[in-house]
Design a protein around this motif. Structure first.
Motif, PDB file in Angstrom:
ATOM      1  N   LEU A 130       2.450 -29.895   4.679  1.00 27.50           N
ATOM      2  CA  LEU A 130       3.530 -29.240   3.932  1.00 27.50           C
ATOM      3  C   LEU A 130       3.023 -28.390   2.774  1.00 27.50           C
TER       4      LEU A 130
ATOM      5  N   GLU B 104       9.702 -25.226   3.730  1.00 24.42           N
ATOM      6  CA  GLU B 104      10.781 -25.573   2.808  1.00 24.42           C
ATOM      7  C   GLU B 104      10.490 -26.830   1.986  1.00 24.42           C
ATOM      8  N   GLY B 105       9.859 -27.830   2.549  1.00 19.78           N
ATOM      9  CA  GLY B 105       9.645 -29.104   1.854  1.00 19.78           C
ATOM     10  C   GLY B 105       8.313 -29.237   1.154  1.00 19.78           C
TER      11      GLY B 105
ATOM     12  N   ASP C 155       8.216 -31.652  -1.719  1.00 24.71           N
ATOM     13  CA  ASP C 155       8.254 -33.056  -1.298  1.00 24.71           C
ATOM     14  C   ASP C 155       6.853 -33.548  -0.933  1.00 24.71           C
TER      15      ASP C 155
END
Length: 117
Positions: free
Chosen positions: A43, A49-50, A53
């Motif tokens: 990621l 997008e994440g 996170d």
């Protein structure tokens, strides 16, 4: 790799304190850290997008094993604007790689200790 290969980017006394210096538990925790790093590092791309996170999860895992510099770099990356994500995530990847190198050396030392016992 061996203990002599440690660069110091991970303060393993944090892990040892958390695990009561139990080599088996330390190995398990470090194995989980390596697995999490592999999963969440996918990621570390500002187009995903994440990505925040992923950085957040790596930050928590890093703090748990004593990788303070990595945790700090992750905290900084979490707070950047999207336009500054590319260099911030590059710093996270670099710090993560350094931490993983120390983890590999420490795990090797744990294995050697187990063979000697």
């Amino acid at each position: 790799m061996a203990r002599r290969d440690l660069s110091g980017v991970v303060d393993f006394s944090v892990l040892e304190g958390m695990t009561g210096d139990d080599a088996g538990i330390s190995e398990e925790v470090l194995g989980l850290f390596v697995e999490q790093a592999a999963l969440w590092s996918a990621l570390l791309n500002p187009k995903v997008e994440g990505w925040r996170d992923g950085v957040h999860t790596i930050r928590g895992a890093a703090a748990g094993i004593g990788a303070r510099e990595l945790a700090s770099i992750c905290a900084e990356a979490e707070a950047v604007e999207q336009g500054l994500a590319v260099p911030a995530l590059e710093r996270v990847r670099t710090a993560l790689e350094a931490a993983l190198t120390d983890v590999a050396a420490y795990r090797h030392e744990l294995m050697l200790r187990g063979l000697r016992a």
